[in-house]
Design an enzyme around this catalytic site. Structure first.
Site, short mmCIF file in Angstrom:
data_model
loop_
_atom_site.label_atom_id
_atom_site.label_comp_id
_atom_site.label_asym_id
_atom_site.label_seq_id
_atom_site.Cartn_x
_atom_site.Cartn_y
_atom_site.Cartn_z
N CYS A 203 -60.36 8.99 -12.98
CA CYS A 203 -60.55 7.71 -12.29
C CYS A 203 -59.68 7.69 -11.03
O CYS A 203 -58.61 8.30 -10.99
CB CYS A 203 -60.16 6.55 -13.21
SG CYS A 203 -60.45 4.93 -12.44
N HIS B 271 -59.07 6.20 -18.71
CA HIS B 271 -57.78 5.58 -19.06
C HIS B 271 -58.01 4.16 -19.54
O HIS B 271 -58.93 3.47 -19.06
CB HIS B 271 -56.83 5.60 -17.86
CG HIS B 271 -57.29 4.76 -16.71
ND1 HIS B 271 -56.75 3.52 -16.43
CD2 HIS B 271 -58.27 4.94 -15.79
CE1 HIS B 271 -57.36 3.01 -15.37
NE2 HIS B 271 -58.29 3.85 -14.96
N ARG C 283 -52.66 4.92 -10.87
CA ARG C 283 -51.68 5.16 -11.95
C ARG C 283 -52.01 6.37 -12.80
O ARG C 283 -51.33 6.66 -13.78
CB ARG C 283 -51.60 3.91 -12.83
CG ARG C 283 -51.14 2.67 -12.09
CD ARG C 283 -51.42 1.41 -12.87
NE ARG C 283 -52.85 1.18 -13.05
CZ ARG C 283 -53.37 0.15 -13.70
NH1 ARG C 283 -52.58 -0.74 -14.26
NH2 ARG C 283 -54.68 0.01 -13.80
N CYS D 40 -58.80 0.33 -17.53
CA CYS D 40 -59.57 0.76 -16.36
C CYS D 40 -60.30 -0.44 -15.74
O CYS D 40 -61.13 -1.07 -16.40
CB CYS D 40 -60.58 1.84 -16.76
SG CYS D 40 -61.52 2.48 -15.36
N ASP E 42 -57.99 5.35 -10.03
CA ASP E 42 -56.82 4.49 -10.28
C ASP E 42 -55.52 5.22 -9.91
O ASP E 42 -55.27 6.34 -10.36
CB ASP E 42 -56.80 4.10 -11.77
CG ASP E 42 -55.82 2.96 -12.04
OD1 ASP E 42 -54.62 3.13 -11.73
OD2 ASP E 42 -56.25 1.93 -12.58
CO CO Z 1 -60.00 3.33 -13.89
#
Ligand code: CO
Length: 221
Positions: free
Chosen positions: A42, A98, A46, A101, A44
């Protein structure tokens, strides 16, 4: 100091540190890449692939998009997959989702978000496919977590359905496929699915690969 200036300064410090540890570091890094892994994760911020797996530059070929999707009409991921599998000859392809999400969360809702509706639609299809199981989970957060896991599993299934993976399985019995979910509350990765190279492929998604001779003898012109 402006944020982006700090980033450039940090880069200089990083390069200096690498050279202090090994004066040939960049000479070696620029020679070639032979990563064993393709990582589909992803976007993302993090969930940085190298950071959470402690892998070094050169060890993992990375593709990231919103909610780590493998979409059959997405020429971007298909090109990454083809290059990683056929040229770099990676041994493992990992789809890593994750918990928490935002993409999966948005797909569970009903808000019109514009263009990204079309991308998130793929996750809604995962939800619909597993509606019977998800419907049983009353706690919304637990249902969200489960959808994250199911989404990863379905993306691994999507990989199996590509000609790139099927041809590689036939020719070199690699790569193995893995579905993982990163938990940012613990920092740990949970394994949710494994499909070793050569596993059975659903008949409707299976391609027969002909040799050149068979193609030229074929009655289809
Ligand atoms: Co995500």
């Amino acid at each position: 100091m402006k944020d982006y200036k700090k980033v450039l300064l940090a880069n200089k410090a990083w390069a200096k540190e690498k050279l202090e540890l090994d004066e040939d570091y960049f000479t070696n890094l620029s020679k070639d890449q032979q990563p064993n892994f393709l990582w589909i994760g992803c976007s993302d911020s993090r969930v940085p692939a190298e950071e959470i797996t402690n892998m070094q530059p050169g060890e993992v070929f990375v593709h990231r998009n919103v909610a780590n999707l493998v979409v059959h009409t997405d020429i971007n991921i298909l090109s990454v997959l083809q290059y990683a599998v056929e040229v770099l000859k990676v041994q493992h392809v990992v789809v890593c989702g994750h918990y928490n999400c935002g993409g999966v969360k948005a797909a569970m809702g009903n808000q019109d978000l514009g263009l990204i509706n079309k991308w998130l639609r793929n996750i809604k299809d995962v939800y619909a496919k597993h509606d019977a199981e998800l419907h049983q989970i009353e706690d919304e957060n637990a249902r969200f977590n489960r959808l994250v896991e199911l989404n990863v599993s379905e993306q691994v299934n999507n990989l199996v359905q590509t000609t790139v993976i099927q041809r590689a399985w036939k020719n070199r019995e690699l790569p193995h496929l893995h579905g993982w979910v990163f938990d940012m509350h613990t920092g740990l990765i949970k394994e949710v699915m494994d499909i070793p190279a050569g596993s059975k492929i659903d008949d409707i998604y299976r391609f027969d690969f002909h040799t050149d001779e068979q193609v030229s003898n074929s009655s289809i012109h």
